[in-house]
Scaffold this active site. Structure first.
Site: not given
Ligand code: HGA
Length: 607
Positions: A2, A479, A486, A602, A483, A98-99, A27, A74, A502
Site C-alpha cells: 500500500c 534467483e 515472478e 515491491k 525471477k 498500510n499494514g 510498490r 495491496w 536425490h
Molecule cells: N490491511 C489493509 C492494508 C493492506 C496493506 O497495507 N498492504 O500493503 C487492507 O487489506 O486493505
C-alpha cells in the site's frame, strides 16, 4: 505494498494526490482511491485496478477540495473490490492505512455490540469506525486518534482526514513507514520520499510510535509517550528525473542495463578511485573478534545472503548462518556473544527483516545492514548500514539491487578477509583489481540480451523450467528461478546440481528446459557431469558459461549463452545478468505485466 499520500495546500488536492499515487505504483497495488474535504464535507472516489481507472472516474465525477488523502491498496484483508478500497470513511472521518490491524475481529465485535455496522471486509474499516465512534462521543479529531492508536495491534501507517477540518491531517506510524514533507504554506505526508519527490525535498521520517498533527503552517510530532518529539528534517537528494524509464519499454529493462554503472558506483564508494583497501563507513566492523555471522533477509535479498555465505566462509573463514526473516523472527534462535547479525533489504522497510533485526538488538555484538534506501527503518536501526547505491529501483522484480547487494557483500567479505588475514595479500589485491574491472565485464555480458530474447520465445512455451548450479551458482540458480516465476508466471524450480539425483531428476523429460549455470570454476567438471545425467534422460539443456565452458560441454547441449570469463569469485554478479534477461524476455513473450506482476508488491511492509 500500500502507498499513502496526503496533501494540505492552496491548490486543488486531487491532481496532486493522483500524481503522487502514480509515483507509488511501483510498490504494487490492486485498487486506489482518494478523499478530500470540500466546504467542510468529506467525499471520496475509489476504483479497482490501475490508477487510470481512478483518474477516469475523477474526470467524470471530479473531487474538489484543497486537502486530501490518497491510497494505492495491496489487499491483505478482503478482496480487491471498490468497497474494500481505501480511503475508508465512517461519517466524519476518512482513513488510509498500510499494514495489518491484527485485532480487527475483536474491534469489530466491540463495534457491532455498540450497534455499528460494516460495509467492507477489511481490517482498516475498524479504524475509521472506532475513530468516528469516539468523535461521536464528543472527542476532538486529535483526542479520538489518540484513543484509537493504543487499541490497535499489529502494524500500521495511518493517515486521517476529518469532515469540517479543512486544515488538518493526522498521521501515525507503528511498524510501517511514513514521512512528512515540508512545503511553504503547504505540507504533505507520504509512504516514502519517492511519493513526495516532486512536491518537496525536505522530509521528516516518523519514528516508531510517532503521531503527527499536520496543518498547512505547522507540523507537530509526538512520540509514543505523547511527548513532543524533535525529529530531524532531512534534505533528500532524490533525483526525480531518474524515476523514469529512460527510453526503455520497462523499468526492469532500464534497471538491468544500468547494472555496469551502479555496480561500478558501489565499487568506487567502498574502494575509492584507486587502491585496494576497502573502507567501511563510521567505525567499520572489527572482524578479528567476529566468531559467527547470521545473515537474514527475504526473497532475492535472501539469495544474496546465501551467496555471501560462500564468500564469508571461503574468503574470511567466518562461520555463517543464513535464514529467511519470516522464519528466523519466530524461532527464537540463540544469538550468542561474538555474533554479528546482518540484514539485507532493498527498501530497508521489509517488515519481517525489520522484526528479525529488532530480535537481534541487544543480543548480537553488532547489527549490520545492507540497504538501498539509506533513510529506511532497517538502516536507521542498525549499528552500521552499508548502502548499495543502486539508485531508485522501480521494477517489482529486483535486478540492479541484487547485483549491488552482491557487490557490497563481496566487498564486506574481502574486508573481513583482510582484517582476519585469511587471504594472502597478493590474492586479495588480485581480487579487488578484478572487481574494479567488473563493470566493463558486465557491459559485455549485456550483449547476451539478443540471444536471451531469442531463446525466451521457446522458454515461454514451457510449463516448468529447472535451474541448476553448484557452489556460488546454486543461489544464482535459485534467483534465476524466482525471477522467472515472478514475472512470467512459469513454474520454475532451482536445485543444487548435486542434489538432482536425490529426487528432482524424476522431473526431467524433453518438455522441461533445464538452465544450467556453470562458469569454469573448481566445480565445472562436476556441473558438466550432472548436466550429462540430465541429457541422458532426454533433458534440454540451456547452458550459461564462458566460451571455453560451452566448448567443453560438447554438442549435446540444446542452447548456450556465452558470457565473458571472470574470476570464479565474481561469477555470481556476472551470471545474475543473463538470468534476469531470460526472465525479462520470457515475460515479454508471454505478454505479462513486467514492472507490476500480478499479486506482487515491491516494498513488503506487511507480514
Ligand atoms: N490491511 C489493509 C492494508 C493492506 C496493506 O497495507 N498492504 O500493503 C487492507 O487489506 O486493505
Amino acid at each position: 505494498m500500500c502507498g499513502i499520500i496526503g496533501y494540505l495546500g492552496s491548490h486543488e488536492a486531487s491532481p496532486f494526490l493522483v500524481e503522487a499515487l502514480k509515483r507509488l505504483e511501483y510498490r504494487g497495488y490492486d485498487s486506489a482511491g482518494i478523499a478530500t474535504v470540500n466546504d467542510g464535507a468529506l467525499d471520496r472516489r475509489r476504483a479497482v485496478g490501475k490508477l487510470v481507472n481512478l483518474a477516469d472516474l475523477l474526470v467524470h465525477t471530479p473531487l474538489r477540495g484543497r486537502s486530501g488523502i490518497g491510497h494505492t491498496r495491496w489487499a491483505t484483508h478482503g478482496g480487491p473490490t471498490e468497497t474494500n478500497a481505501h480511503p475508508h470513511q465512517a461519517s466524519r472521518v476518512a482513513v488510509v492505512h498500510n499494514g495489518i490491524v491484527e485485532n480487527f475481529r475483536e474491534l469489530r465485535a466491540e463495534l457491532a455490540a455498540a450497534g455499528i455496522g460494516f460495509e467492507t471486509e477489511t481490517d482498516t474499516e475498524t479504524v475509521a469506525l472506532l475513530t468516528n465512534h469516539y468523535l461521536a462521543q464528543g472527542d476532538s479529531p486529535r483526542a479520538a486518534v489518540e484513543r484509537v492508536l493504543p487499541r490497535l495491534e499489529g502494524a500500521f501507517a495511518l493517515l486521517f482526514l476529518f469532515a469540517g477540518e479543512d486544515d488538518l491531517l493526522i498521521a501515525a506510524r507503528k511498524g510501517s513507514p511514513l514521512a512528512i514533507g515540508h512545503g511553504d504554506g503547504e505540507n504533505f505526508v507520504g509512504s516514502d520520499a519517492i511519493a513526495l519527490a516532486p512536491l518537496t525535498d525536505r522530509i521528516t521520517y516518523l519514528e516508531e510510535g510517532d503521531m503527527a498533527v499536520v496543518t498547512r503552517q505547522s507540523i507537530e510530532i509526538r512520540d509514543r509517550e505523547g511527548q513532543l518529539a524533535n525529529r530531524e528534517m532531512k534534505q533528500v537528494t532524490l533525483d526525480t528525473a531518474r524515476v523514469d524509464k529512460g527510453g526503455h519499454k520497462h523499468f526492469m529493462a532500464k534497471e538491468i542495463m544500468e547494472q555496469p554503472q551502479v555496480v561500478g558506483n558501489a565499487i568506487k564508494h567502498y574502494l575509492g578511485e584507486a587502491g585496494t583497501n576497502i573502507s567501511l563507513p563510521g567505525e567499520g566492523v572489527d572482524f578479528t573478534r567476529v566468531e559467527r555471522m547470521i545473515l537474514v533477509a527475504c526473497g532475492t535479498a535472501y539469495y544474496a545472503c546465501l551467496t555471501a555465505k560462500y564468500w564469508l566462509e571461503t574468503l574470511a573463514r567466518i562461520p555463517v548462518e543464513v535464514d529467511i526473516a519470516s522464519e528466523f523472527r519466530y524461532r527464537e534462535p540463540p544469538v550468542t556473544p561474538g555474533t554479528v547479525a546482518l540484514f539485507v533489504s532493498q527498501s530497508g522497510e521489509t517488515a519481517d527483516t525489520l522484526a528479525a533485526l529488532r530480535y537481534c538488538q541487544g543480543k548480537a555484538d553488532m547489527i549490520l545492514s545492507v540497504v538501498n534506501v539509506a533513510e529506511s527503518s532497517i538502516a536507521r536501526e542498525s549499528d552500521l548500514a552499508l548502502p548499495i547505491l543502486a539508485g531508485t529501483e522501480i521494477g517489482v522484480a529486483s535486478t540492479k539491487a541484487f547485483s549491488c547487494q552482491l557487490t557490497v557483500l563481496l566487498l564486506l567479505a574481502l574486508k573481513a578477509a583482510q582484517d582476519r588475514a585469511t587471504l594472502a595479500e597478493p590474492e586479495r589485491e588480485r581480487l579487488t583489481a578484478a572487481l574494479r574491472g567488473l563493470p566493463a565485464v558486465l557491459n559485455r555480458a549485456l550483449d547476451s540480451d539478443g540471444i536471451a530474447a531469442t531463446l525466451s520465445q521457446q522458454l515461454a512455451e514451457a510449463r516448468d523450467i529447472l535451474f541448476l548450479g553448484r557452489g556460488l551458482m546454486y543461489p544464482l540458480a535459485l534467483e534465476g528461478a524466482l525471477k522467472l516465476k515472478e514475472i512470467s508466471y512459469i513454474h520454475a524450480e532451482a536445485y543444487a546440481s548435486g542434489e538432482l539425483k536425490h529426487g528432482p531428476i524424476a522431473l526431467i523429460d524433453k518438455r522441461v528446459p533445464v538452465v544450467v549455470m556453470a562458469p569454469r570454476d573448481a566445480l565445472f567438471d562436476k556441473s558438466i557431469s550432472n548436466m550429462e545425467e540430465v541429457m541422458a534422460r532426454g533433458g534440454k539443456i540451456l547452458l550459461i558459461s564462458d566460451r571455453e565452458g560451452l566448448h567443453a560441454a560438447g554438442d549435446g547441449v540444446w542452447k548456450g549463452i556465452e558470457l565473458p570469463y571472470v574470476d570464479p569469485v565474481l561469477t555470481p554478479i556476472l551470471y545474475a545478468l543473463p538470468a534476469q534477461l531470460l526472465a525479462y524476455h520470457t515475460a515479454i513473450a508471454k505478454g505479462t505485466d513486467v514492472d507490476q506482476p500480478r499479486n506482487l508488491a515491491k516494498s513488503v511492509t506487511v507480514e
